[in-house]
Design a protein around this motif. Structure first.
Motif, PDB file in Angstrom:
ATOM      1  N   MET A   1     -14.192 -17.884   3.286  1.00 60.98           N
ATOM      2  CA  MET A   1     -13.197 -17.307   2.383  1.00 60.98           C
ATOM      3  C   MET A   1     -12.031 -16.797   3.239  1.00 60.98           C
ATOM      4  O   MET A   1     -12.246 -15.992   4.129  1.00 60.98           O
ATOM      5  CB  MET A   1     -13.853 -16.171   1.603  1.00 60.98           C
ATOM      6  N   PRO A   2     -10.804 -17.245   2.978  1.00 61.55           N
ATOM      7  CA  PRO A   2      -9.671 -16.897   3.825  1.00 61.55           C
ATOM      8  C   PRO A   2      -9.117 -15.486   3.606  1.00 61.55           C
ATOM      9  O   PRO A   2      -8.234 -15.072   4.317  1.00 61.55           O
ATOM     10  CB  PRO A   2      -8.634 -17.958   3.474  1.00 61.55           C
ATOM     11  N   GLU A   6     -13.266  -7.516  -0.518  1.00 60.17           N
ATOM     12  CA  GLU A   6     -13.395  -6.048  -0.557  1.00 60.17           C
ATOM     13  C   GLU A   6     -12.019  -5.385  -0.481  1.00 60.17           C
ATOM     14  O   GLU A   6     -11.725  -4.461  -1.227  1.00 60.17           O
ATOM     15  CB  GLU A   6     -14.283  -5.571   0.601  1.00 60.17           C
ATOM     16  N   GLN A   7     -11.170  -5.885   0.417  1.00 54.45           N
ATOM     17  CA  GLN A   7      -9.825  -5.325   0.568  1.00 54.45           C
ATOM     18  C   GLN A   7      -9.016  -5.514  -0.717  1.00 54.45           C
ATOM     19  O   GLN A   7      -8.351  -4.592  -1.187  1.00 54.45           O
ATOM     20  CB  GLN A   7      -9.102  -6.009   1.736  1.00 54.45           C
ATOM     21  N   ILE A   8      -9.088  -6.699  -1.285  1.00 52.14           N
ATOM     22  CA  ILE A   8      -8.327  -6.973  -2.509  1.00 52.14           C
ATOM     23  C   ILE A   8      -8.869  -6.145  -3.672  1.00 52.14           C
ATOM     24  O   ILE A   8      -8.111  -5.585  -4.450  1.00 52.14           O
ATOM     25  CB  ILE A   8      -8.344  -8.476  -2.834  1.00 52.14           C
ATOM     26  N   GLY A   9     -10.193  -6.035  -3.764  1.00 46.87           N
ATOM     27  CA  GLY A   9     -10.781  -5.208  -4.828  1.00 46.87           C
ATOM     28  C   GLY A   9     -10.356  -3.755  -4.717  1.00 46.87           C
ATOM     29  O   GLY A   9     -10.024  -3.113  -5.719  1.00 46.87           O
ATOM     30  N   THR A  10     -10.359  -3.243  -3.501  1.00 51.08           N
ATOM     31  CA  THR A  10      -9.928  -1.859  -3.277  1.00 51.08           C
ATOM     32  C   THR A  10      -8.465  -1.685  -3.645  1.00 51.08           C
ATOM     33  O   THR A  10      -8.081  -0.695  -4.281  1.00 51.08           O
ATOM     34  CB  THR A  10     -10.164  -1.472  -1.799  1.00 51.08           C
ATOM     35  N   ILE A  99      -1.295 -10.444  -1.320  1.00 46.68           N
ATOM     36  CA  ILE A  99      -2.321 -10.458  -0.265  1.00 46.68           C
ATOM     37  C   ILE A  99      -2.986 -11.831  -0.197  1.00 46.68           C
ATOM     38  O   ILE A  99      -3.123 -12.418   0.873  1.00 46.68           O
ATOM     39  CB  ILE A  99      -3.372  -9.354  -0.515  1.00 46.68           C
ATOM     40  N   VAL A 100      -3.416 -12.348  -1.343  1.00 40.91           N
ATOM     41  CA  VAL A 100      -4.112 -13.630  -1.385  1.00 40.91           C
ATOM     42  C   VAL A 100      -3.184 -14.758  -0.950  1.00 40.91           C
ATOM     43  O   VAL A 100      -3.565 -15.614  -0.142  1.00 40.91           O
ATOM     44  CB  VAL A 100      -4.693 -13.902  -2.791  1.00 40.91           C
TER      45      VAL A 100
END
Length: 120
Positions: A1-2, A6-10, A99-100
């Motif tokens: 996964m690039p 966890e970071q995006i969810g936060t 971010i993605v």
């Protein structure tokens, strides 16, 4: 996964909470104002009744009208809450898309969000 889920969810959670805090303060202020209006109206009805300007039947009708008016205000607050929730999710998704998209090197989510926004 690039990218880091966890970071995006936060980040999504933080963005949504920040947006909802702002809008929930507005909703709370409207609710407090309506509560004061209802209390004032009921006090006026009670005063008119105690001074015999109206009878108990008229007081009941006036109280019901005030109750219905307050219910209408709170129904509109429910819509304000829905709009606030929608804005919170949109803001969070816009932040996460950056971010993605940066992590993948392609404007995947950014493009999808633009298409979704154009359709709504």
């Amino acid at each position: 996964m690039p990218f880091n889920i966890e970071q995006i969810g936060t980040q999504l959670a933080a963005d949504m909470i920040a947006a909802l805090r702002t809008d929930s303060a507005k909703i709370a202020a409207l609710a407090r104002a309506e509560g004061h209006k209802l209390a004032w109206s009921l006090a006026q009805i009670a005063d008119m009744l105690s001074q015999r300007h109206i009878d108990s039947d008229e007081a009941q009708v006036l109280a019901r009208v005030q109750k219905d008016a307050s219910e209408s205000v709170f129904a509109s607050l429910a819509e304000v809450s829905r709009v606030a929730a929608s804005k919170a999710v949109s803001r969070a998704l816009t932040s996460a898309a950056g971010i993605v998209d940066a992590a993948t090197g392609f404007p995947i989510l950014g493009t999808l969000l633009q298409v979704a926004a154009a359709r709504s």
